[in-house]
Design an enzyme around this catalytic site. Structure first.
Site, PDB file in Angstrom:
ATOM      1  N   MET A 163       0.871  -1.173   0.000  1.00  0.00           N
ATOM      2  CA  MET A 163       0.000   0.000   0.000  1.00  0.00           C
ATOM      3  C   MET A 163       0.911   1.227   0.000  1.00  0.00           C
ATOM      4  SD  MET A 163      -3.254   0.715   2.490  1.00  0.00           S
ATOM      5  CE  MET A 163      -2.339   0.413   3.986  1.00  0.00           C
ATOM      6  N   ARG A 291      -6.919  -1.894   9.569  1.00  0.00           N
ATOM      7  CA  ARG A 291      -6.980  -1.334  10.918  1.00  0.00           C
ATOM      8  C   ARG A 291      -7.388  -2.382  11.944  1.00  0.00           C
ATOM      9  NH1 ARG A 291      -9.290   4.698   9.156  1.00  0.00           N
ATOM     10  NH2 ARG A 291      -7.209   5.473   8.615  1.00  0.00           N
ATOM     11  N   TYR A 436       1.005   3.736  12.326  1.00  0.00           N
ATOM     12  CA  TYR A 436       0.618   3.482  10.935  1.00  0.00           C
ATOM     13  C   TYR A 436      -0.836   3.018  10.797  1.00  0.00           C
ATOM     14  CZ  TYR A 436       2.382  -1.401  11.806  1.00  0.00           C
ATOM     15  OH  TYR A 436       2.651  -2.654  12.283  1.00  0.00           O
ATOM     16  N   GLU A 437      -1.284   2.950   9.566  1.00  0.00           N
ATOM     17  CA  GLU A 437      -2.693   2.690   9.214  1.00  0.00           C
ATOM     18  C   GLU A 437      -3.629   3.721   9.844  1.00  0.00           C
ATOM     19  OE1 GLU A 437      -3.060   0.818   6.929  1.00  0.00           O
ATOM     20  OE2 GLU A 437      -1.315  -0.486   6.995  1.00  0.00           O
ATOM     21  N   GLY A 438      -3.172   4.951   9.935  1.00  0.00           N
ATOM     22  CA  GLY A 438      -3.938   6.016  10.578  1.00  0.00           C
ATOM     23  C   GLY A 438      -3.544   6.091  12.037  1.00  0.00           C
TER      24      GLY A 438
END
Length: 585
Positions: A163, A291, A436-438
């Site tokens: 990603m 997430r 990470y991942e928001g």
């Protein structure tokens, strides 16, 4: 020092007793062939792979790290062989659709697998962790020819996806990205730009790598509304290398065996995934599952930390305890797990790990219901609740993974700070998951503003479920006080949400000031729900050590953990009226 044994008995408790998932599977036509015996066999095989193959590579992989040479990345010794064993056993196909070569099994079993993988070797698991999310993204948004070309290769493990979002100037604010996608005459696009922090952007586990890249079309609107998503393979179908280059590796605090790459796209050939300027919508199909999976990293680290600390505390003898169990041997010094400070730490680790397992597996089970339940109403309800709880799981679990690893390190004293024991690596590896991942701050904003304030139905449905459990449990005098406490918190959360709505009218920043505290409050209340349900399910079953321990752990949670929710509630109330001063820098 062996430090991890998959908690299969507790996994079975959650799946069979707490969720009663095998009964639910029988009501889902596509999962009706799955029973508890088959699920148990799958988890046992996963445990053998994780403990037998991945765990021995964890410390050596951390010490060796990845190697970058002339644009190529070489993973630590043993990583490629472990990946071959992973694909040979069919693990990438676990939850994929049978039409694509998958096994069509539930997400519930997948998150149990992921918990074990992350507990044993977080760095290695980074290479496989995004695969299912990328699979779902392509399955929902790719044109038919792209699905036919790449989905079976992802399912078989022949290709690993990445990603590619972040750029030097654009992290969480993806609207600032500059990577460009130029249309070509053959219907493809030429992608040009730089990406950073690309996990698995280059490696030696597979020959080909499939990059999912956010970029702008020439006439795209400014900001996040002008972003498109592209599929960009490392190798083209004729075997030639695409114009994708790895310019180097990040040198990180932890997960040293995971290749975190800087990538350069020099007019690389790619194809549009989804609609023009709708890249974020397509990407979020991948992000939402990612997430939840990152939440499983927090659970895996907490479980590994708990097992490490418990094992050490039983072996390490220091001082005489003020109070001892009746069956304790007479000795000059007691195991440190006799001492109250250590008992607090160990019980906190156990209660946190087992509580997160119940909550996280419940969200995964709701994802299965959202896809496989018999009626549209059931599917819609499950989808809404799973979407509401996903940011909470990501943020709370990863925060706990780091905090509980730190607490576990304290059990070891000075030895924990050395590399002699695995807990120092667990602590380092766990920290990234909060970013990470928001980031967890973004998760808190997502929970409060998007999932609650902008959606009037999701939170009331969730709190109704919590209150119904409290009503059922209040019939037992042992748990009536805990049930009343849970009900009271549900009422106060509803009142707080209305207060936040009112405050937002006059002060648009108010929800953002309180979002972090609100998420922590909601997380403790959600953990209260899962522990109250566990106490009710296990009540009267003291002949089974698992069930008697659940009641003991539930008692500890309500005595020592849930009261902490009051401080988070107080911070929410304070944040509605107390503005934050700006810092003059």
């Amino acid at each position: 020092m062996p430090y991890y044994q998959a908690p299969l008995r507790d996994m079975r408790y959650v799946i069979e007793d707490w969720l009663q998932a095998p009964n639910a599977w029988q009501q889902m036509p596509t999962l009706a062939g799955l029973d508890s015996k088959l699920a148990e066999q799958i988890l046992e095989e996963a445990a053998r792979f994780a403990s037998g193959i991945l765990a021995p590579l964890n410390a050596p992989g951390d010490q060796q790290g990845c190697r970058y040479e002339d644009g190529r990345v070489y993973t630590p010794d043993g990583f490629p062989a472990a990946y071959r064993a992973f694909t040979d056993a069919g693990w990438p196909a676990l939850t994929a659709h049978p039409d694509d070569g998958g096994q069509g099994l539930p997400q519930l079993l997948n998150v149990a697998l992921l918990e074990m993988l992350y507990a044993c070797n977080h760095a290695w698991s980074m290479y496989t962790g995004i695969a299912h999310g990328a699979y779902e993204c392509l399955r929902h948004h790719a044109p038919e020819w792209l699905r036919e070309r790449y989905l079976p290769a992802i399912v078989s493990g022949e290709i690993l996806p990445t990603m590619c979002l972040s750029e030097p100037q654009a992290g969480s604010d993806v609207g600032l990205l500059r990577t460009r996608g130029e249309p070509a005459s053959d219907g493809s696009y030429r992608i040009t730009g730089n990406k950073i922090f690309a996990s698995g952007g280059e490696h030696d586990l597979t020959d080909n790598i499939l990059h999912l890249v956010l970029a702008r079309l020439p006439d795209a609107p400014a900001g996040s509304r002008g972003i498109s998503l592209f599929v960009v393979p490392k190798l083209l179908d004729d075997g030639s290398h695409n114009a994708v280059h790895c310019d180097g590796l990040e040198h990180k605090m932890g997960i040293h065996g995971s290749a975190t790459c800087a990538l350069r796209f020099d007019g690389a050939k790619g194809w549009l995934l989804g609609e023009e300027n709708q890249g974020l919508a397509a990407m979020f199909v991948m992000m939402n599952s990612a997430r939840l999976y990152v939440g499983m990293q927090g659970l895996g680290h907490t479980e590994a930390a708990w097992q490490s600390a418990a094992g050490y505390a039983a072996e390490r003898h220091q001082m005489r305890a003020a109070k001892r169990p009746a069956n304790a041997a007479i000795a000059e010094a007691d195991p440190i797990h006799f001492h109250p400070a250590m008992r607090h730490t160990l019980l906190g680790l156990r209660v946190s790990s087992e509580g997160m397992r119940m909550l996280g597996y419940w969200v995964a089970h709701m994802l299965d219901e959202s896809e496989h339940a018999a009626t549209p109403e059931q599917r819609s309800s499950a989808n809404e609740l799973s979407m509401l709880l996903t940011p909470l799981v990501k943020a709370h679990f990863t925060e706990q993974g780091f905090q509980q690893a730190s607490a576990a390190l304290q059990v070891f004293g000075g030895y924990g700070y050395s590399q002699e024991y695995p807990i120092e690596q667990t602590l380092r590896d766990s920290r990234i998951a909060m970013i990470y991942e928001g980031t967890n701050e973004i998760q808190a904003n997502d929970l409060l503003l998007r999932k609650i304030l902008r959606n009037p139905t999701a939170l009331p449905a969730l709190l109704t479920q919590y209150s119904q459990e409290a009503s059922l449990s209040s019939a037992n005098p042992t748990w009536s006080g805990a049930a009343d406490s849970l009900k009271e918190h549900c009422s106060r959360i509803e009142e707080a949400v209305e207060a936040i709505r009112r405050a937002e009218v006059e002060d648009a920043e108010a929800p953002y000031r309180v979002a972090g505290s609100f998420l922590r409050w909601m997380a403790l209340v959600s953990m209260g729900y899962v522990w109250l349900r566990a106490a009710r399910i296990s009540n009267g079953r003291n002949d089974d050590p698992v069930h008697s321990q659940k009641q003991e752990s539930a008692g500890y949670f309500f005595d020592y953990c849930l009261p902490q929710a009051t401080s988070h509630e107080a911070l929410v109330q304070a944040g509605l009226t107390a503005c934050l001063p700006f810092i003059d820098i």
